[in-house]
Design an enzyme around this catalytic site. Structure first.
Site, mmCIF file in Angstrom:
data_model
loop_
_atom_site.group_PDB
_atom_site.id
_atom_site.type_symbol
_atom_site.label_atom_id
_atom_site.label_comp_id
_atom_site.label_asym_id
_atom_site.label_seq_id
_atom_site.Cartn_x
_atom_site.Cartn_y
_atom_site.Cartn_z
ATOM 1 C CD GLU A 134 36.252 -51.213 -34.192
ATOM 2 O OE1 GLU A 134 36.602 -51.658 -33.081
ATOM 3 O OE2 GLU A 134 36.330 -51.887 -35.233
ATOM 4 C CE LYS A 141 33.551 -53.736 -32.534
ATOM 5 N NZ LYS A 141 33.937 -55.036 -33.130
#
Length: 323
Positions: A203, A240
């Site tokens: 992420e 992400k």
């Protein structure tokens, strides 16, 4: 590319890692991998950690004056998460996976450890947040703090039947050096996690309020794709990201055989805003936290709670499945 470029070092390092990855992939739950790769739905992010828990509880209608210790605080947040997980609205019809905080992983829901409850009772794939928060800003980014007990966390996660992990870092502006360090760190730790038989969610968030968000995202995807080229096909990763300024920016990453899924954080957008932006990016599915939980309140009746959660889930699902 010059030989002193850091990517030469990473490529050699990744090549060595790939040999070991092949030996470890047998640990992966293939049914869960298939669901994450090809299933319809989105990922629910329920991983607020110690620092963000008071804010999450306040949004849920519980003030700091209502608890008097960290233990009471975590009990309350677990009650909130348990209420979400056991809700009739929270089902595999719309939700592929759920990201848990470490204390949630080690706590029980309806007599089962949280990950077992998710998979056995709901058919939802369990993930674990493993990062320890963000370091100080440098070169317009915030790297992850060191994770000194990563091996221990992963051993616990294996015992709790966790499928994958998640770790977050933040890019504030378009600084090539900083973004490269972010991506290097995400892949370096991510591949250690792959070696242990898990599917990591990398992420590298881009601050949605950045004055150079578009430029930062362009640098980010270039750095990611350079790393992806060096990986063996046996490696499986989830990404992400912030919903991109230029729609379709992550389309090529989605097509890579090593990518299980590309998911989007809400990043401070309201649910309506995030959903609208998501619809512009076919193939990008949600992994929302605040945007998912914003209408929930501790004082709601179960009927009211289920209705509010169901409405949010349905709206996010529809945006995630837009073509």
């Amino acid at each position: 590319m010059e030989k002193n470029d850091k990517k030469w070092y990473n490529t050699k390092k990744l090549a060595k890692t790939n040999i070991y990855v092949k030996r470890r992939n047998h640990c992966m739950n293939t049914a869960q991998l298939e669901r994450m790769k090809n299933g319809a739905g989105f990922i629910a992010a329920l991983d607020q950690s110690g620092g963000s828990t008071p804010k999450a509880l306040k949004a849920y209608g519980i003030q700091e004056t209502e608890y008097h210790s960290e233990e009471e605080m975590f009990d309350l947040i677990h009650q909130m998460r348990s209420r979400i997980l056991t809700s009739d609205a929270f089902t595999s019809e719309h939700i592929l996976g759920a990201i848990l905080f470490e204390k949630t992983m080690n706590s029980k829901v309806d007599g089962l450890y949280s990950a077992d409850y998710l998979w056995e009772k709901k058919g939802i794939v369990p993930f674990l947040k493993v990062d320890k928060g963000l370091d100080e800003k440098k070169d317009e980014v915030q790297l992850m703090k060191p994770i000194p007990n990563l091996d221990k966390i992963l051993e616990q996660a294996r015992g709790r039947n966790i499928f994958g992990t998640k770790m977050r870092s933040v890019i504030h502006n378009a600084n090539q050096k900083g973004i490269r360090e972010i991506v290097d760190q995400q892949f370096d730790i991510g591949l250690k996690i792959v070696q242990k038989g898990f599917v990591p969610i990398l992420e590298p968030e881009v601050n949605i309020n950045s004055n150079s968000k578009k430029e930062a995202e362009e640098i980010l995807i270039e750095e990611i794709m350079q790393h992806m080229k060096a990986l063996d096909s046996s490696v499986k990763l989830i990404f992400k990201v912030s919903i991109p300024t230029v729609a379709g920016l992550y389309s090529d990453l989605m097509k890579d055989s090593k990518t299980v899924r590309v998911v989007a954080l809400s990043g401070g957008y309201s649910r309506n805003e995030a959903d609208e932006l998501l619809r512009e990016n076919p193939g990008l599915i949600a992994s929302f936290s605040r945007a998912l939980l914003s209408d929930l309140n501790a004082k709601q009746t179960q009927e009211e709670f289920d209705a509010a959660l169901g409405k949010a889930i349905h709206e996010i699902y529809e945006a995630s499945m837009a073509e």
